[in-house]
Design a protein around this motif. Structure first.
Motif, PDB file in Angstrom:
ATOM      1  N   MET A   5     100.495  46.098  22.118  1.00  0.00           N
ATOM      2  CA  MET A   5     101.285  45.022  22.243  1.00  0.00           C
ATOM      3  C   MET A   5     101.146  44.319  23.045  1.00  0.00           C
ATOM      4  O   MET A   5     102.412  44.564  24.443  1.00  0.00           O
ATOM      5  N   PRO A   6     100.708  43.549  23.339  1.00  0.00           N
ATOM      6  CA  PRO A   6     100.730  42.383  24.721  1.00  0.00           C
ATOM      7  C   PRO A   6     101.776  41.859  25.707  1.00  0.00           C
ATOM      8  O   PRO A   6     102.452  41.309  24.214  1.00  0.00           O
ATOM      9  N   GLY A   7     101.878  42.403  26.203  1.00  0.00           N
ATOM     10  CA  GLY A   7     103.049  41.833  27.262  1.00  0.00           C
ATOM     11  C   GLY A   7     103.718  40.604  26.756  1.00  0.00           C
ATOM     12  O   GLY A   7     104.156  39.754  26.737  1.00  0.00           O
ATOM     13  N   ASN A   8     102.812  39.231  26.910  1.00  0.00           N
ATOM     14  CA  ASN A   8     102.904  38.160  27.083  1.00  0.00           C
ATOM     15  C   ASN A   8     103.161  38.035  25.341  1.00  0.00           C
ATOM     16  O   ASN A   8     103.860  36.032  25.166  1.00  0.00           O
ATOM     17  N   ILE A   9     103.430  37.964  24.294  1.00  0.00           N
ATOM     18  CA  ILE A   9     103.950  38.390  22.893  1.00  0.00           C
ATOM     19  C   ILE A   9     104.887  38.866  22.659  1.00  0.00           C
ATOM     20  O   ILE A   9     105.633  38.455  22.235  1.00  0.00           O
ATOM     21  N   THR A  10     105.499  40.275  23.232  1.00  0.00           N
ATOM     22  CA  THR A  10     106.610  40.825  23.326  1.00  0.00           C
ATOM     23  C   THR A  10     107.406  40.546  23.962  1.00  0.00           C
ATOM     24  O   THR A  10     108.754  40.749  24.184  1.00  0.00           O
ATOM     25  N   PHE A  11     107.575  40.010  26.019  1.00  0.00           N
ATOM     26  CA  PHE A  11     108.200  39.714  26.796  1.00  0.00           C
ATOM     27  C   PHE A  11     108.212  38.615  27.600  1.00  0.00           C
ATOM     28  O   PHE A  11     106.997  38.489  27.732  1.00  0.00           O
ATOM     29  N   ASP A  12     109.147  38.141  28.017  1.00  0.00           N
ATOM     30  CA  ASP A  12     108.772  37.347  28.819  1.00  0.00           C
ATOM     31  C   ASP A  12     108.596  37.931  30.045  1.00  0.00           C
ATOM     32  O   ASP A  12     108.210  38.916  30.289  1.00  0.00           O
ATOM     33  N   LEU A  13     108.034  37.314  30.683  1.00  0.00           N
ATOM     34  CA  LEU A  13     107.511  37.732  32.482  1.00  0.00           C
ATOM     35  C   LEU A  13     108.785  38.551  33.285  1.00  0.00           C
ATOM     36  O   LEU A  13     109.921  37.765  33.381  1.00  0.00           O
ATOM     37  N   ASN A  14     108.758  39.467  33.795  1.00  0.00           N
ATOM     38  CA  ASN A  14     109.970  40.180  34.475  1.00  0.00           C
ATOM     39  C   ASN A  14     110.553  40.840  33.149  1.00  0.00           C
ATOM     40  O   ASN A  14     112.012  41.018  34.285  1.00  0.00           O
ATOM     41  N   GLN A  15     111.310  40.656  32.172  1.00  0.00           N
ATOM     42  CA  GLN A  15     111.245  40.722  31.106  1.00  0.00           C
ATOM     43  C   GLN A  15     111.853  41.962  30.579  1.00  0.00           C
ATOM     44  O   GLN A  15     110.544  41.967  30.265  1.00  0.00           O
ATOM     45  N   ALA A  16     112.587  42.816  29.965  1.00  0.00           N
ATOM     46  CA  ALA A  16     112.401  43.798  29.273  1.00  0.00           C
ATOM     47  C   ALA A  16     113.559  43.295  27.887  1.00  0.00           C
ATOM     48  O   ALA A  16     113.199  43.519  26.971  1.00  0.00           O
ATOM     49  N   SER A  17     114.046  42.526  27.853  1.00  0.00           N
ATOM     50  CA  SER A  17     113.952  41.880  26.327  1.00  0.00           C
ATOM     51  C   SER A  17     113.262  41.339  25.561  1.00  0.00           C
ATOM     52  O   SER A  17     112.343  40.285  26.057  1.00  0.00           O
TER      53      SER A  17
END
Length: 223
Positions: A108-120
């Protein structure tokens, strides 16, 4: 003569095994359960033939092949079905489904799961994770390893913490959807396991990800 009979036994198990279709290419392929059945049948036939006396040599091979094929195919067949359902549910979402033996990896790439520098978790991704949770609830004989990763931007200690928090966010969501907490292990790896070069924006984006590794609980499947 005995060797020829054994060869026919194994060929029968190999050729009569299940075929599956790749949901992306539409091509027919031998399923992992078939491969497992063939390997199990080979081992079972050899053991059964060796254990039988001369008169019952062929019978022992057939019985051993049947038992070995059933055991070898059980886990593979279970994971085949789970993989097919995951691919169906996740097609077009940006989540990659990879198969490695009897393990299934969801990337799951971070660009579709989380905003930059966010863990929500991003609100747009809840529906996708909900679909994943439905499949994981149905196929409850797998352990789930939730692994978080980052790119190399920033301090290593910060990246390690962020990756752990992202993995925990996904794990907590799955638990809230009814997945047993005992099946889930969340762990952060920081920047330590890149899958692309951190020298480019595209590479860093690929490295910012969460992976779900689904591992079969083989004793429960075969039990």
């Amino acid at each position: 003569m005995k060797k020829a009979i054994l060869a026919c036994v194994i060929a029968g198990y190999t050729l009569t095994g299940c075929m599956t279709y790749d949901p992306y290419t539409g091509e027919q392929k031998v399923s992992d359960s078939t491969k497992g059945s063939a390997i199990g049948a080979l081992a079972g036939a050899a053991i059964g033939a060796a254990a039988a006396d001369g008169k019952n040599h062929v019978r022992g091979a057939l019985l051993g092949a049947a038992i070995g094929g059933a055991v070898g195919g059980g886990v593979g067949y279970y994971m085949d079905k789970q993989e097919a359902e995951l691919r169906h549910q996740l097609q077009g979402t940006g989540v990659q489904v990879q198969r490695n033996g009897n393990d299934i990896n969801l990337i799951m790439p971070g660009n579709i799961t989380f905003d930059l520098n966010q863990a929500s978790i991003r609100s747009q991704f809840y529906d996708v994770l909900h679909s994943v949770a439905l499949v994981l609830k149905k196929f409850d004989k797998t352990a789930i390893q939730v692994n978080g990763f980052t790119d190399s931007t920033g301090k290593a200690s910060y990246n390690m913490q962020l990756s752990q928090e992202r993995a925990q966010s996904v794990a907590s969501y799955l638990v809230n959807q009814g997945i047993a907490a005992g099946r889930i292990q969340a762990r952060g790896f920081g920047e330590s396991a890149p899958i692309a070069s951190n020298a480019t924006a595209a590479g860093r984006q690929a490295n910012r990800r969460v992976e779900l590794k689904l591992v079969p609980l083989e004793q429960q499947i075969n039990g």
